[in-house]
Motif scaffolding. Sequence first.
Motif, PDB file in Angstrom:
ATOM      1  N   THR A  27       0.795  -1.225   0.000  1.00 50.78           N
ATOM      2  CA  THR A  27       0.000   0.000   0.000  1.00 50.78           C
ATOM      3  C   THR A  27       0.828   1.276   0.000  1.00 50.78           C
ATOM      4  O   THR A  27       0.332   2.323  -0.413  1.00 50.78           O
ATOM      5  CB  THR A  27      -0.926   0.041   1.230  1.00 50.78           C
ATOM      6  N   ALA A  28       2.073   1.235   0.468  1.00 50.16           N
ATOM      7  CA  ALA A  28       2.838   2.455   0.687  1.00 50.16           C
ATOM      8  C   ALA A  28       3.384   3.042  -0.613  1.00 50.16           C
ATOM      9  O   ALA A  28       3.751   2.317  -1.539  1.00 50.16           O
ATOM     10  CB  ALA A  28       3.993   2.199   1.651  1.00 50.16           C
ATOM     11  N   ASP A  29       3.417   4.370  -0.669  1.00 51.51           N
ATOM     12  CA  ASP A  29       4.102   5.072  -1.753  1.00 51.51           C
ATOM     13  C   ASP A  29       5.587   5.212  -1.432  1.00 51.51           C
ATOM     14  O   ASP A  29       6.442   5.098  -2.310  1.00 51.51           O
ATOM     15  CB  ASP A  29       3.499   6.470  -1.947  1.00 51.51           C
ATOM     16  N   VAL A  87       8.711   2.584  -3.024  1.00 49.62           N
ATOM     17  CA  VAL A  87       8.667   1.131  -3.150  1.00 49.62           C
ATOM     18  C   VAL A  87       9.285   0.701  -4.478  1.00 49.62           C
ATOM     19  O   VAL A  87      10.011  -0.292  -4.545  1.00 49.62           O
ATOM     20  CB  VAL A  87       7.217   0.620  -3.026  1.00 49.62           C
ATOM     21  N   SER A  88       9.038   1.471  -5.545  1.00 53.21           N
ATOM     22  CA  SER A  88       9.642   1.139  -6.835  1.00 53.21           C
ATOM     23  C   SER A  88      11.155   1.273  -6.773  1.00 53.21           C
ATOM     24  O   SER A  88      11.890   0.479  -7.374  1.00 53.21           O
ATOM     25  CB  SER A  88       9.074   2.043  -7.932  1.00 53.21           C
ATOM     26  N   GLY A  89      11.652   2.271  -6.028  1.00 55.85           N
ATOM     27  CA  GLY A  89      13.097   2.438  -5.881  1.00 55.85           C
ATOM     28  C   GLY A  89      13.722   1.284  -5.119  1.00 55.85           C
ATOM     29  O   GLY A  89      14.810   0.818  -5.469  1.00 55.85           O
ATOM     30  N   LEU A  90      13.035   0.804  -4.069  1.00 57.18           N
ATOM     31  CA  LEU A  90      13.524  -0.361  -3.346  1.00 57.18           C
ATOM     32  C   LEU A  90      13.580  -1.580  -4.255  1.00 57.18           C
ATOM     33  O   LEU A  90      14.524  -2.375  -4.206  1.00 57.18           O
ATOM     34  CB  LEU A  90      12.607  -0.661  -2.158  1.00 57.18           C
ATOM     35  N   ARG A  91      12.567  -1.724  -5.094  1.00 56.95           N
ATOM     36  CA  ARG A  91      12.520  -2.881  -5.991  1.00 56.95           C
ATOM     37  C   ARG A  91      13.685  -2.856  -6.982  1.00 56.95           C
ATOM     38  O   ARG A  91      14.284  -3.890  -7.284  1.00 56.95           O
ATOM     39  CB  ARG A  91      11.185  -2.919  -6.726  1.00 56.95           C
ATOM     40  N   GLU A  92      14.000  -1.666  -7.498  1.00 51.46           N
ATOM     41  CA  GLU A  92      15.085  -1.561  -8.476  1.00 51.46           C
ATOM     42  C   GLU A  92      16.430  -1.954  -7.878  1.00 51.46           C
ATOM     43  O   GLU A  92      17.289  -2.511  -8.557  1.00 51.46           O
ATOM     44  CB  GLU A  92      15.156  -0.130  -9.016  1.00 51.46           C
ATOM     45  N   GLY A  93      16.626  -1.645  -6.597  1.00 51.67           N
ATOM     46  CA  GLY A  93      17.896  -1.968  -5.960  1.00 51.67           C
ATOM     47  C   GLY A  93      17.877  -3.245  -5.149  1.00 51.67           C
ATOM     48  O   GLY A  93      18.820  -3.525  -4.415  1.00 51.67           O
ATOM     49  N   ALA A  94      16.799  -4.019  -5.272  1.00 51.53           N
ATOM     50  CA  ALA A  94      16.639  -5.193  -4.423  1.00 51.53           C
ATOM     51  C   ALA A  94      17.479  -6.361  -4.917  1.00 51.53           C
ATOM     52  O   ALA A  94      17.929  -6.410  -6.065  1.00 51.53           O
ATOM     53  CB  ALA A  94      15.169  -5.602  -4.375  1.00 51.53           C
TER      54      ALA A  94
END
Length: 332
Positions: free
Chosen positions: A196-198, A214-221
């Motif tokens: 849910t979080a932006d 959240v998209s930034g975390l995904r890119e660096g995950a």
Amino acid sequence: MAHAISTRSLTKKFGRREVLHGVDFSVEAGSVFGVIGPNGAGKTTTMRCLLDIIRPTSGEVRVLGKDPRQGGPELRRRIGYLPGELFLEGRVTGRKLLSHYEAISGPVAPGRIDALAERLGLDLDRHTRKLSKGNKQKLGLVQAFMHSPELLVLDEPTSGLDPLVQQEFHAMVREARQQGQTIFLSSHVLSEVQQTADTVAILRDGKIIAVESVSGLREGAVRHLRFSATGITGHDAGALLGAVPGVGHVEVLESNGTVTLSATLAGAIQPLVKALSTLQLKDLVLEEPDLEESVLQMYSSPGEPGSPPPGPRVSGHRASTHRKPVQQESAK
């Protein structure tokens, strides 16, 4: 965009022990802001400072444009709060208790309480002392949401809820955001927040160590990679994979003319694809980004529990490995 919440150099001491160390963050109005961190990281203390339940030792706090210490009842009516530890009067029904909260929080739209209770599967006519932990949590959620506040502050909101009710809660949060409400929630489980979080803030030992979309975390995950190939030695395959930017924790198993490698990838996929295109692949698996693992690495310093092991892990007959360490952000 206006900020619903902002803190600057927020510090809190209990006696000589400092539990918040100059915390800085801001929450845009109309967004969902998640704070994650292990137990004891300071999530609840931060929320209580925002709500003037406890007073900061130093620093500045603004909530809906007001200093919480000066906002009084008028500010509190604009906020819906679910505490992490919910204590309820046990000699009344849920309906009567919510009627009491309504008198404090302000007007509630007709039918709103019953509609929320139905969504969450809550019987409002049972005495609160007979409610399970999960049903008490549902009652807490109803009282937080019922007056459609400008700001929702929710401490571990899914604690005690079964998976189906958790999904209904996430839907309620998305609807609140669509209506322009701001949601500030905490959890120690990233998967609960990322639905849910932006924006996500990672709190460790009373410090914000990262604030990311959240998209930034995904890119660096971190992704987990596994493949098998023929026509190459284990040594050469390990060297090839170890030269790819972001690859770490390489394990090589060589048996019967087939080399099997597993590794982690924290970075772009294209360099990996280019390297693997030179091999005679028999099998290839590249998993979805593991956000939990990435965040756990941020929680821990080298040598602490949760940190990556200091050296390569090798398994299998006649195995050799080349490991290129992944550069990680220090948690301190």
